[in-house]
Design an enzyme around this catalytic site. Sequence first.
Site, short mmCIF file in Angstrom:
data_model
loop_
_atom_site.label_atom_id
_atom_site.label_comp_id
_atom_site.label_asym_id
_atom_site.label_seq_id
_atom_site.Cartn_x
_atom_site.Cartn_y
_atom_site.Cartn_z
N ARG A 264 6.23 6.03 3.75
CA ARG A 264 5.17 7.03 3.88
C ARG A 264 3.92 6.42 4.52
O ARG A 264 3.26 7.03 5.36
CB ARG A 264 4.81 7.64 2.53
N VAL B 154 0.87 -1.18 0.00
CA VAL B 154 0.00 0.00 0.00
C VAL B 154 0.90 1.23 0.00
O VAL B 154 1.72 1.39 0.91
CB VAL B 154 -0.92 0.04 1.24
N HIS B 155 0.78 2.08 -1.03
CA HIS B 155 1.63 3.26 -1.04
C HIS B 155 1.03 4.48 -1.72
O HIS B 155 1.51 5.58 -1.54
CB HIS B 155 2.97 2.94 -1.73
N ARG B 156 -0.02 4.31 -2.52
CA ARG B 156 -0.52 5.44 -3.30
C ARG B 156 -1.13 6.51 -2.40
O ARG B 156 -1.83 6.22 -1.43
CB ARG B 156 -1.55 4.98 -4.34
#
Length: 362
Positions: A242, A207-209
């Site tokens: 992030r 998960v990064h967007r």
Amino acid sequence: MNIVTIVGARPQFVKAAVVSRAMQRAAENGVAVQESIIHTGQHYDHGMSSIFFEEMDIPQPVCDLGVHGLSHGGMTGRMLEGIENYLLDQRPDRVLVYGDTNSTLAGALAAAKLGIPAAHVEAGLRSYNRSMPEEINRVLTDHASTILFCPTAAAMDNLAAEGVADEPGRRRVVYSGDVMYDAFLYYQARNRPPGFPVPEEYALATVHRAENTDDPGRLAELVRSLNDVAGRLPVVLPLHPRTRARMEQAGLAFSDDVLAAPSVGYLEMLHLLQGCRLVLTDSGGLQKEAFFQQRPCVTLRSETEWTELVDLGVNRIAGTRTADVAACVEHFLSHEPDWSARPYGDGHAAETIVEWLCMPAW
């Protein structure tokens, strides 16, 4: 032929490794080609950047612009300025950009404004979601670039629908196949275990967007969804820096059945792919890598640029709602997809791209 390559993010390092190797082979066979790499600095964590250059034998960048941690406009503007300064000094014959990041757009714009032909690898992809920064980047890059290397037939159709086509006496759109497939074929036998133990059976997630991580409500929903999946099948999640920071800010935590691990390199990710039952991701690149490894994929977004995978039944669009994610996981745990299709070429995309890059005129 002096070519400047612009990279800044993990997927671009993987793609650039394949094309750089093809350039080196061409040079060894007498083709006059020389490459210089600019790293924008967009991914600055060691696990997201430096480790890729080390493990994939990518030529070291001639400069690192060190641009990161800013707004989209701030990053793109700083990158544009830094790339332009280098191009003004070196005056290369070609500029090569990959994918759909701020680095991609900055490289294409800098080249276009200086009258240097730009080539876009992975051109023509569309999610048709203009709220995604990546969609804006890829559309503008395609229209600013001189030649477009398309990974699929659908990508070529998308460009044709926008009026992007060959011109009299000049080729603009080329079907190359997908360099990520080239990379998979080359590196899959070189994969290596990560530096942490994994369950015998597991789902692999990433998960990064920004659309998922920067909206606290959506991120909380995703955490609930992955915790729910982990109640059925343990989840291994190499956690983007992030995403980890946003979770800490929001006071969110995974259950004990979710292994939130450090970021991993490409070779370790290939190993995790090989061992998993299925993939849950909001990454475009990992959707394809799952297909190459013949692992079903649940996409944690409301759309995908890789529509052919949905059409083939190997990828399901789930979004983030727990019930929808659970239904997609249940489907793939009880149904084996057909893996016979080959929509991404024959594994020689890099050679096609280098052949075109080295042509004296387009």
